[in-house]
Design a protein around this motif. Structure first.
Motif, PDB file in Angstrom:
ATOM      1  N   ARG A 126       1.359   4.387  -2.801  1.00  0.00           N
ATOM      2  CA  ARG A 126       1.080   5.854  -2.539  1.00  0.00           C
ATOM      3  C   ARG A 126       2.407   6.609  -2.892  1.00  0.00           C
ATOM      4  O   ARG A 126       2.189   7.658  -3.329  1.00  0.00           O
ATOM      5  N   ASN A 127       3.336   5.927  -2.733  1.00  0.00           N
ATOM      6  CA  ASN A 127       4.739   6.704  -2.969  1.00  0.00           C
ATOM      7  C   ASN A 127       4.812   6.825  -4.659  1.00  0.00           C
ATOM      8  O   ASN A 127       5.368   7.598  -5.037  1.00  0.00           O
TER       9      ASN A 127
ATOM     10  N   ASP B  20       0.842  -1.256   0.103  1.00  0.00           N
ATOM     11  CA  ASP B  20      -0.056   0.015  -0.096  1.00  0.00           C
ATOM     12  C   ASP B  20       0.941   1.312   0.104  1.00  0.00           C
ATOM     13  O   ASP B  20       0.570   2.143  -0.707  1.00  0.00           O
TER      14      ASP B  20
END
Length: 246
Positions: A83-84, A79
């Motif tokens: 997001r990165n 996750d």
């Protein structure tokens, strides 16, 4: 941002990654691995065991236009990798030994891997479960290499970073499936034994084996003051996102 996360700068601030404050945290190893990948815009890249995405996203920051895919078995890290990387980084939550069909049906120009370093038959497990999952080997190293080779397109390259004591095993397993194998030892300081190796192999490669001169990471014979002491070529990789040629 969650109080359990930090946002850390990589490549001199060109890249920022969310990471857990405790547990496994990406260091310089995936950054150095990514720097050795001679990729071009449009290449397809698969990062096996991608963690928060450090290796793939460092490579993507240096070479725009790559098609980046990561596989990570720990949902919390998968996750964070999503997001990165945002829309530019496809991240699949799966074990590398049980890849989903849509990954097994694809081929990649480059496969990167920074597998767990330690066999737990002769070392002690970390107390933190996420850290142990990243450092303690459960899936045999041979399976990492087999998976990487299977996912490569013809003439594609596999890139591994690992502990030097695992080099004989890496060479044996790579030799069954890849050619044109090259090894770059990483020494902490001049006159010190290498502790890590970066190993590259090519699918259908026919070149002779190459053992490169060790890359010395730090200046001086010992640590004498606070702050980093990286040699200029390594500092350029870590601070400026430069390539590392070998």
């Amino acid at each position: 941002m969650s109080e359990n996360l930090s946002k850390d700068a990589f490549l001199g601030g060109k890249l920022h990654l969310l990471q857990p404050k405790s547990g496994y945290r990406a260091g310089v190893d995936p950054v150095l691995l990514a720097a050795t990948v001679d990729a071009r815009a449009g290449d397809r890249v698969l990062d096996l065991g991608c963690g928060v995405g450090a290796a793939a996203l460092c490579l993507g920051a240096r070479v725009p236009g790559l098609v980046l895919t990561g596989v990570e078995r720990q949902p919390v890290y998968a996750d964070l990798a999503r997001r990165n990387g945002g829309a530019a980084f496809e991240v699949v939550t799966a074990d590398i030994a049980d890849l989903p069909l849509h990954i097994r049906e694809r081929q990649f120009d480059h496969v990167l891997a920074n597998p767990p370093y330690y066999k737990r038959s002769d070392s002690r497990a970390a107390r933190d479960l996420t850290r142990e999952a990243a450092l303690g080997e459960e899936t045999p190293l041979a399976d990492w290499i087999k998976t990487a080779a299977k996912r490569l397109a013809p003439k594609g390259h596999a890139h591994f970073i690992h502990r030097v004591e695992r080099l004989p095993e890496i060479l044996t397993e790579m030799g069954k499936r890849l050619g044109s194998i090259e090894v770059l030892p990483l020494s902490p300081r001049a006159g010190r034994m290498p502790e890590l190796v970066i190993v590259r192999g090519r699918k259908n490669g026919r070149g002779a084996f190459k053992l490169h001169a060790p890359l010395v990471l730090h200046e001086g014979q010992r640590h004498e003051k606070d702050g980093d002491s990286y040699v200029p070529v390594v500092k350029a990789v870590l601070r400026d996102g430069a390539a590392l040629t070998f």
